[in-house]
Design a protein around this motif. Structure first.
Motif, mmCIF file in Angstrom:
data_model
loop_
_atom_site.group_PDB
_atom_site.id
_atom_site.type_symbol
_atom_site.label_atom_id
_atom_site.label_comp_id
_atom_site.label_asym_id
_atom_site.label_seq_id
_atom_site.Cartn_x
_atom_site.Cartn_y
_atom_site.Cartn_z
ATOM 1 N N PRO A 1 -15.877 -2.409 -17.798
ATOM 2 C CA PRO A 1 -15.902 -3.824 -17.410
ATOM 3 C C PRO A 1 -14.534 -4.457 -17.614
ATOM 4 N N VAL A 2 -14.249 -5.520 -16.864
ATOM 5 C CA VAL A 2 -12.961 -6.197 -16.945
ATOM 6 C C VAL A 2 -13.056 -7.373 -17.908
ATOM 7 N N CYS A 3 -12.090 -7.477 -18.800
ATOM 8 C CA CYS A 3 -12.039 -8.586 -19.746
ATOM 9 C C CYS A 3 -11.693 -9.876 -19.000
ATOM 10 N N GLN A 4 -12.516 -10.901 -19.138
ATOM 11 C CA GLN A 4 -12.290 -12.162 -18.424
ATOM 12 C C GLN A 4 -11.071 -12.897 -18.951
ATOM 13 N N VAL A 5 -10.718 -12.672 -20.214
ATOM 14 C CA VAL A 5 -9.578 -13.357 -20.811
ATOM 15 C C VAL A 5 -8.265 -12.710 -20.379
ATOM 16 N N ARG A 6 -8.176 -11.379 -20.547
ATOM 17 C CA ARG A 6 -6.922 -10.678 -20.256
ATOM 18 C C ARG A 6 -6.829 -10.169 -18.828
ATOM 19 N N GLY A 7 -7.958 -10.093 -18.147
ATOM 20 C CA GLY A 7 -7.949 -9.616 -16.772
ATOM 21 C C GLY A 7 -7.716 -8.134 -16.633
ATOM 22 N N VAL A 8 -7.834 -7.376 -17.736
ATOM 23 C CA VAL A 8 -7.673 -5.925 -17.695
ATOM 24 C C VAL A 8 -8.873 -5.280 -18.386
ATOM 25 N N ALA A 9 -9.067 -4.030 -18.105
ATOM 26 C CA ALA A 9 -10.177 -3.308 -18.736
ATOM 27 C C ALA A 9 -9.749 -1.873 -18.963
ATOM 28 N N TYR A 10 -9.566 -1.523 -20.188
ATOM 29 C CA TYR A 10 -9.238 -0.133 -20.453
ATOM 30 C C TYR A 10 -9.467 0.181 -21.920
ATOM 31 N N SER A 11 -9.459 1.449 -22.178
ATOM 32 C CA SER A 11 -9.481 1.943 -23.543
ATOM 33 C C SER A 11 -8.430 3.039 -23.597
ATOM 34 N N THR A 12 -7.539 2.953 -24.561
ATOM 35 C CA THR A 12 -6.551 4.013 -24.700
ATOM 36 C C THR A 12 -7.249 5.276 -25.192
ATOM 37 N N PHE A 13 -6.617 6.423 -25.003
ATOM 38 C CA PHE A 13 -7.265 7.666 -25.434
ATOM 39 C C PHE A 13 -6.260 8.775 -25.669
ATOM 40 N N SER A 14 -6.708 9.760 -26.460
ATOM 41 C CA SER A 14 -6.000 11.026 -26.660
ATOM 42 C C SER A 14 -7.024 12.135 -26.508
ATOM 43 N N ILE A 15 -6.661 13.202 -25.805
ATOM 44 C CA ILE A 15 -7.562 14.340 -25.594
ATOM 45 C C ILE A 15 -6.820 15.611 -25.968
ATOM 46 N N LEU A 16 -7.346 16.345 -26.923
ATOM 47 C CA LEU A 16 -6.758 17.629 -27.313
ATOM 48 C C LEU A 16 -7.772 18.725 -27.047
ATOM 49 N N GLN A 17 -7.401 19.671 -26.211
ATOM 50 C CA GLN A 17 -8.270 20.805 -25.891
ATOM 51 C C GLN A 17 -7.572 22.092 -26.330
ATOM 52 N N ILE A 18 -8.215 22.834 -27.227
ATOM 53 C CA ILE A 18 -7.648 24.094 -27.709
ATOM 54 C C ILE A 18 -8.579 25.225 -27.306
ATOM 55 N N PHE A 19 -8.063 26.124 -26.496
ATOM 56 C CA PHE A 19 -8.840 27.265 -26.021
ATOM 57 C C PHE A 19 -8.836 28.361 -27.080
ATOM 58 N N HIS A 20 -9.907 29.154 -27.110
ATOM 59 C CA HIS A 20 -9.996 30.240 -28.080
ATOM 60 C C HIS A 20 -8.890 31.272 -27.870
ATOM 61 N N SER A 21 -8.328 31.297 -26.663
ATOM 62 C CA SER A 21 -7.233 32.219 -26.352
ATOM 63 C C SER A 21 -5.912 31.782 -26.973
ATOM 64 N N GLY A 22 -5.847 30.524 -27.438
ATOM 65 C CA GLY A 22 -4.613 29.999 -28.009
ATOM 66 C C GLY A 22 -3.898 29.020 -27.095
ATOM 67 N N GLU A 23 -4.310 28.936 -25.830
ATOM 68 C CA GLU A 23 -3.729 27.941 -24.936
ATOM 69 C C GLU A 23 -4.218 26.558 -25.360
ATOM 70 N N ALA A 24 -3.402 25.528 -25.095
ATOM 71 C CA ALA A 24 -3.782 24.178 -25.495
ATOM 72 C C ALA A 24 -3.343 23.164 -24.449
ATOM 73 N N TYR A 25 -4.084 22.061 -24.391
ATOM 74 C CA TYR A 25 -3.802 20.969 -23.458
ATOM 75 C C TYR A 25 -3.977 19.656 -24.202
ATOM 76 N N LEU A 26 -3.026 18.743 -24.024
ATOM 77 C CA LEU A 26 -3.092 17.438 -24.654
ATOM 78 C C LEU A 26 -2.773 16.373 -23.615
ATOM 79 N N ALA A 27 -3.616 15.345 -23.535
ATOM 80 C CA ALA A 27 -3.371 14.208 -22.653
ATOM 81 C C ALA A 27 -3.447 12.936 -23.486
ATOM 82 N N GLU A 28 -2.498 12.020 -23.276
ATOM 83 C CA GLU A 28 -2.458 10.783 -24.050
ATOM 84 C C GLU A 28 -2.226 9.586 -23.142
ATOM 85 N N PHE A 29 -2.962 8.517 -23.397
ATOM 86 C CA PHE A 29 -2.742 7.266 -22.689
ATOM 87 C C PHE A 29 -2.664 6.127 -23.700
ATOM 88 N N ASP A 30 -1.466 5.638 -23.930
ATOM 89 C CA ASP A 30 -1.191 4.441 -24.730
ATOM 90 C C ASP A 30 -1.531 4.546 -26.216
#
Length: 387
Positions: free
Chosen positions: A80-109
């Motif tokens: 949903p969009v905030c009526q006061v700020r006019g924006v709608a978001y949630s910052t996040f971090s995602i860390l995925q570690i594969f059993h093989s040892g490969e890894a992926y990380l995504a970050e937003f704010d």
């Protein structure tokens, strides 16, 4: 080599708020483990809703192997969009570690992930993507055993601002403190508690923002085998002991009659220890066993400790209790800090002493089922075998 993760997190609610605007989700896939930390805009109920929606969406999308582009697009169209700020978001971090040892990380704010390897804070190269007007940092790399990652919401770097510090607890200061802590090879739970307590101290116990740290440590698979209760048929004593001892990993025996079965099988005596408390009977020693405890009372106390940790109540005092020299604390510590998998070998007969006091064998089965539930909530893989 197949790797796994030890993960734990702690959150501080903004002062006076009943709900936290940060959310952590753990996803266990067949090929990997995923940790998601989201921080909803603002604080209180609205922030909690934003963070919860974001983390649940990301968890579902990753569970179905969808791309970060599809995930962010879905979030942008859902929140949903905030009526006061006019924006709608949630910052996040995602860390995925594969059993093989490969890894992926995504970050937003969110503040950048702290990555510690071989006693050093390491910078990981990343690429920046523009998705739905949001700049996403993406990292792809390989992990090693004992690597440590700290994901965090921005409440951590604001800790102490205007109170004890002019500009808050900077990312560099947090990284230095984390590095000092990891020199003792702390578990994820202990490190999360220490970082959270440090933030709370800097806030003088009145956090100015929701504050969350999620700690991930990489280690190899470790199995803990627990044998408790005699099998329904005496003839199966040897069968359960052979299966129990054949399973790789640590071997823990819980229960007096169970200990006698183990003692007879390995041909070694039961030697008593002087480490009991008012709540927990003393442990024993049997050659070839890593821990020998009393049964139901010890398992019940262990269950309470695991529940306390699962509820997010694991502060420094909790780990002090975990370090106490008694059967329940030692068993809980092994489960929380030394294993990825728990295999339980459970007998379904009551021993003679228990029958004399009216013990119902369903009590043990109930404790085992509750243990299984909390262990799975903690991200452990659990297998229960009844005899």
């Amino acid at each position: 080599m197949s790797v796994s993760i030890d993960v734990a997190w702690k959150s501080l609610n903004k002062y006076t708020e009943e709900l936290c605007g940060d959310k952590v989700e753990i996803l266990k896939k067949s090929d990997s483990d995923v940790v998601i930390l989201s921080d909803g805009m603002g604080s209180g109920v609205k922030a909690n809703i934003l963070a919860t929606l974001t983390s649940k969406i990301l968890k579902t999308m990753f569970d179905h192997d969808l791309s970060i582009e599809e995930s962010v697009e879905t979030i942008a169209k859902t929140l949903p969009v905030c009526q006061v700020r006019g924006v709608a978001y949630s910052t996040f971090s995602i860390l995925q570690i594969f059993h093989s040892g490969e890894a992926y990380l995504a970050e937003f704010d969110n503040p950048a992930c702290i990555f510690i390897r071989d006693g050093k804070v390491v910078d990981i190269p990343f690429e920046t993507k523009d998705i739905e007007g949001k700049k996403i940092r993406e990292y792809r790399f390989h992990v090693k055993v004992n690597d440590c990652f700290v994901l965090m919401s921005d409440g951590t770097i604001y800790a102490g601002v205007g109170e004890l510090l002019n500009f808050g607890w900077t990312w560099e200061s947090i990284a230095d403190y984390t590095l000092k802590c990891t020199k003792d090879t702390l578990s994820a739970g202990r490190l999360a508690a220490m970082l959270s307590d440090a933030c709370n101290d800097l806030y003088m116990a009145r956090p100015g923002d929701d504050t969350t740290v999620a700690v991930v440590r990489v280690f190899e698979q470790h199995i803990v085998n627990i044998f408790t209760g005699p099998p329904a048929s005496k003839a199966d004593d040897g069968k359960v002991m052979r299966a129990f001892m054949a399973s790789e990993g640590m071997h823990i025996v819980c229960g007096g009659t169970t200990a006698k079965i183990a003692s007879a099988h390995v041909g070694a005596p039961i030697l008593p220890n002087d480490d009991g408390t008012k709540e927990v009977p003393p442990t024993s020693r049997i050659r070839g066993m890593d821990l020998v405890t009393e049964g139901v009372l010890t398992l019940n106390k262990t269950l309470n400790l695991l529940r306390q940790f699962d509820a997010g109540d694991a502060d420094i005092a909790f780990f002090d209790e975990l370090d106490e020299n008694n059967g329940a604390s030692r068993l809980a510590s092994i489960i929380l800090e030394q294993c990825t998998d728990v295999r339980m070998f459970v007998g379904t007969a009551a021993n003679e002493a228990q029958q004399q006091i009216g013990f119902d064998v369903s009590v043990r089965s109930n404790i085992v089922e509750q243990l299984k539930k909390v262990l799975e909530s903690l991200g452990k893989r659990v297998e229960v075998m009844y005899y």
